[in-house]
Design a protein around this motif. Structure first.
Motif, short mmCIF file in Angstrom:
data_model
loop_
_atom_site.label_atom_id
_atom_site.label_comp_id
_atom_site.label_asym_id
_atom_site.label_seq_id
_atom_site.Cartn_x
_atom_site.Cartn_y
_atom_site.Cartn_z
N THR A 152 -7.88 9.09 -7.66
CA THR A 152 -8.93 9.18 -6.63
C THR A 152 -8.48 10.04 -5.45
OG1 THR A 152 -8.08 7.18 -5.60
CG2 THR A 152 -9.83 6.90 -7.20
N CYS A 153 -7.33 10.70 -5.61
CA CYS A 153 -6.74 11.43 -4.50
C CYS A 153 -7.14 12.90 -4.53
CB CYS A 153 -5.23 11.28 -4.60
SG CYS A 153 -4.34 12.22 -3.40
N THR B 144 2.49 19.63 -3.18
CA THR B 144 1.29 19.26 -2.41
C THR B 144 1.58 19.35 -0.91
OG1 THR B 144 1.93 16.94 -2.50
CG2 THR B 144 0.40 17.70 -4.17
N ALA B 145 0.51 19.43 -0.13
CA ALA B 145 0.65 19.55 1.32
C ALA B 145 1.19 18.25 1.92
CB ALA B 145 -0.69 19.90 1.93
N GLY B 146 0.73 17.11 1.42
CA GLY B 146 1.20 15.82 1.92
C GLY B 146 1.75 14.99 0.76
N THR B 147 2.33 13.84 1.10
CA THR B 147 2.86 12.97 0.05
C THR B 147 1.71 12.28 -0.69
OG1 THR B 147 4.77 12.59 1.43
CG2 THR B 147 4.46 11.07 -0.38
N ILE B 148 1.77 12.27 -2.01
CA ILE B 148 0.73 11.58 -2.79
C ILE B 148 1.38 10.63 -3.78
CG2 ILE B 148 -0.97 13.45 -2.63
CD1 ILE B 148 -0.14 14.15 -5.58
N CYS B 149 0.57 9.70 -4.29
CA CYS B 149 1.04 8.77 -5.32
C CYS B 149 0.71 9.35 -6.67
CB CYS B 149 0.33 7.44 -5.20
SG CYS B 149 0.63 6.64 -3.65
N LEU B 150 1.68 9.35 -7.57
CA LEU B 150 1.40 9.83 -8.92
C LEU B 150 2.45 9.27 -9.87
CD1 LEU B 150 2.39 13.60 -9.23
CD2 LEU B 150 3.26 12.13 -7.46
N GLU B 151 2.13 9.30 -11.16
CA GLU B 151 3.06 8.86 -12.19
C GLU B 151 3.10 9.95 -13.25
OE1 GLU B 151 4.83 6.19 -12.16
OE2 GLU B 151 3.84 4.68 -10.91
N MET C 276 0.85 -1.19 0.00
CA MET C 276 0.00 0.00 0.00
C MET C 276 0.90 1.24 0.00
SD MET C 276 -3.22 1.01 0.30
CE MET C 276 -4.16 -0.27 1.09
N MET C 277 0.84 1.99 -1.11
CA MET C 277 1.65 3.21 -1.21
C MET C 277 0.78 4.41 -0.82
SD MET C 277 4.71 2.52 -2.12
CE MET C 277 5.41 3.97 -2.91
N GLU D 24 7.37 -5.64 -6.52
CA GLU D 24 8.46 -5.56 -7.50
C GLU D 24 8.42 -4.23 -8.25
OE1 GLU D 24 6.00 -8.42 -8.29
OE2 GLU D 24 6.85 -8.87 -6.31
N ASN D 25 7.23 -3.64 -8.36
CA ASN D 25 7.10 -2.43 -9.17
C ASN D 25 6.21 -1.41 -8.44
OD1 ASN D 25 6.61 -0.51 -11.18
ND2 ASN D 25 6.71 -2.06 -12.80
N LEU D 26 6.82 -0.66 -7.55
CA LEU D 26 6.04 0.31 -6.76
C LEU D 26 5.76 1.56 -7.58
CD1 LEU D 26 7.96 0.08 -3.38
CD2 LEU D 26 5.77 -0.96 -3.92
N CYS D 27 4.65 2.22 -7.26
CA CYS D 27 4.36 3.46 -7.98
C CYS D 27 5.16 4.59 -7.32
CB CYS D 27 2.86 3.76 -7.94
SG CYS D 27 2.27 4.30 -6.37
N HIS D 28 5.31 5.69 -8.03
CA HIS D 28 6.09 6.80 -7.49
C HIS D 28 5.24 7.61 -6.51
CE1 HIS D 28 8.31 5.90 -11.21
NE2 HIS D 28 9.34 6.19 -10.46
N SER D 29 5.90 8.15 -5.52
CA SER D 29 5.18 9.03 -4.60
C SER D 29 6.09 10.22 -4.31
CB SER D 29 4.82 8.30 -3.32
OG SER D 29 5.99 7.86 -2.68
N GLY D 30 5.48 11.34 -4.00
CA GLY D 30 6.28 12.52 -3.72
C GLY D 30 5.38 13.72 -3.47
#
Length: 576
Positions: free
Chosen positions: A495-496, A536-543, A411-412, A461-467
């Motif tokens: 959905t974020c 962003t204010a907090g860390t989010i998942c994005l590509e 869970m990222m 094996e293949n996590l999504c990017h977050s930042g």
């Protein structure tokens, strides 16, 4: 025959056991047999006929051959526990055979229940119970072929009161997902509230607030099947206060149905500056919907009465706008007239509308080309919602990859390792699921409080990017004043939902030529395209949009309006 072998009908009659043996031996057996027959489970057998059942069971265990040699009456006596080992052998007795038929049919859905000749009150009660239980086995029986059909998520969008929920309810009725009795109940309840025309929308607007006000608030979910495909209806709210919910619904959709009202005055209000028709079409495009079907609803209205002129007028006004948003009028858009309240031109063509020669709505959906989805990609499941139910349950649409039971996922962005305990695809349990399916997952190894909508399930094996910081190309759609660095808005990406600040404007992009300006702009205004750095204010998942379009598109909103749409170009590493 030993009197101890016959169990009386009720224990009050124990005194006159002899009378039962002499006079009503057969009827006692048949009534017992009928009771045991529709209900194969042992619980009932033990409850109704304790001593008798034990004896019969022990006879069975000794040897099957012995059972064959007994007289016909004893066979009918042992038929209850044997289930369907020996019942088929006793062909001499027609009554027993009549019983065996429903027993064979029962796993398929228990249709045989009502056919049994009910002789006592108990039997009638049993068959009633059986009829009530019938829908329970009905769900799993249709499941094996359900995943084989292509899953398509259809979102209904459009201005408030255009008839989105009513069309959704009507489709569910026409495809047999809502029975007539339920609709009649809704109709009665709606009449009591002087809202007769709302009853169809109640199939999708389930909570009391939505029904009282006649407005959808949350994204309603339902599903229906055609011959080739399995559709999930996402009924989005049309009201401008609930646009964030609508974005969440559109982000799960493959196909959007823009519902517009042909009624005089209603189309105009929906389409003008403050109306939701424009905004929804634009948000759907940003959310990644490629194909748009425009349903011109309320054609049966007295002000319209299936007039071709009105239909063409609505079409002429919409096409230039949809073109501007980015839909290709030849390939991506399909117009069709319909009436949600009467169901005309949804499943069957209507005589009222002889000028429309295309397919009705449901057959048109069925004839759409297949969506190409790769199941061998990395697992990406953006979470839409979560709740507690015997563990942690999450909802979302699987964007790519495939998930199976007992799989280990991450869970990222919090990097929790979780295990999939069970998988539900549109309320039906499955062992694995492919891309495009709406799933409910029960997870192990994470608490419900630790999950937020917008988190993403990935494979290890293949996590999504977050930042937090990224560069993006933005188109300013509607903003009265100028936008400078330091401007705050709300970011909607997959959905974020997260607060975001434009920290720097990097360059302007020419709309026609795509050339980038050499100097940094000091501000941007409406209808300009720029590349900016956002934080962003907090860390989010994005590509990035290039790598994974579904997770690289976003909208910026402020004060209840959509200000800009954009795509992620580059992720910027955090400086410590």
């Amino acid at each position: 025959m030993d009197p101890r072998d016959t169990a009386p009908d009720s224990w009050e009659q124990e005194d006159d056991v002899e009378a039962t043996i002499d006079g009503q031996l057969d009827s006692a057996f048949t009534s017992l047999n009928v009771n045991a027959k529709p209900f194969v489970p042992n619980v009932n057998a033990a409850e109704f006929v304790p001593s008798f059942a034990v004896k019969a069971n022990s006879e069975n265990v000794d040897s099957v051959v012995a059972v064959e040699k007994i007289s016909i009456t004893e066979v009918s006596e042992s038929a209850a526990p044997v289930e369907n080992g020996d019942t088929e052998m006793s062909t001499e007795e027609p009554w027993d055979q009549k019983e065996a038929e429903p027993n064979e049919e029962e796993p398929g859905g228990g249709d045989g229940g009502p056919e049994v000749q009910a002789t006592t009150e108990e039997t009638a009660q049993e068959t009633m119970e059986e009829e009530e239980e019938a829908p329970v086995p009905k769900v799993p029986t249709t499941q094996p072929d359900a995943p084989r059909k292509e899953h398509i998520n259809v979102v209904f969008i459009g201005h408030v009161d255009a008839g989105k929920s009513t069309i959704g309810g009507q489709i569910m009725y026409l495809t047999g997902m809502v029975d007539k009795r339920t609709l009649e109940k809704y109709e009665r309840e709606a009449k009591e509230k002087n809202r007769e025309t709302w009853y169809l929308s109640w199939a999708l607007d389930t909570n009391q607030e939505e029904r009282d006000k006649g407005k959808t608030v949350e994204v309603g979910r339902a599903y229906f099947e055609t011959e080739k495909k399995h559709f999930t209806i996402l009924d989005a709210p049309g009201h401008k206060s609930f646009v964030p919910n609508m974005i969440g619904g559109a982000s799960q959709a493959d196909l959007a149905v823009l519902v517009i009202s042909a009624r005089k005055g209603e189309f105009e209000t929906g389409f003008e500056k403050g109306g939701q028709t424009r905004e929804h079409a634009m948000l759907a495009k940003t959310a990644g919907v490629k194909h748009l079907i425009v349903l011109v609803n309320k054609m049966d209205d007295p002000t319209v009465s299936w007039s071709l002129e009105r239909y063409e007028e609505c079409k002429e006004k919409l096409v230039p706008f949809l073109k501007k948003v980015g839909f290709n009028p030849k390939k991506d858009i399909h117009f069709m007239p319909c009436s949600g309240l009467t169901g005309a031109n949804l499943k069957e063509p209507t005589d009222m509308c002889s000028w429309y020669t295309g397919l009705p709505f449901i057959p048109h959906l069925d004839s759409l080309p297949l969506f190409n989805r790769s199941s061998d990609g990395p697992v990406r499941l953006p979470i839409v919602d979560k709740y507690k139910d015997m563990g942690t349950v999450i909802l979302g649409k699987l964007e790519s990859g495939s998930i199976s039971k007992a799989q280990q996922l991450v869970m990222m962005p919090n990097r929790h390792t979780v295990e999939v305990l069970s998988l539900l695809s549109d309320e039906a349990e499955t062992d694995d699921a492919g891309p495009g399916e709406n799933l409910k997952l029960r997870l192990k190894g994470i608490e419900e409080e630790e999950i937020l909508p917008g988190f993403i399930l990935c494979n290890a094996e293949n996590l999504c990017h977050s930042g937090r910081t990224f560069d993006a190309q933005i188109v300013i759609i509607e903003h009265k004043s100028i936008i400078c660095p330091g401007y705050n808005a709300v970011l909607h990406i997959h959905t974020c939902i997260e607060e975001v600040q434009i920290t720097a404007l990097i360059c302007l992009v020419d709309k026609k030529s795509g050339e980038k300006s050499k100097t940094r702009p000091r501000f941007v205004k409406q209808d300009q395209v720029c590349i900016a750095r956002l934080r962003t204010a907090g860390t989010i998942c994005l590509e990035t949009f290039k790598d994974f379009p579904q997770m690289g598109r976003f909208t910026l909103r402020d004060e209840g309006k959509t200000i800009a749409i954009g795509k992620v170009l580059k992720l910027v590493a955090e400086r410590d």
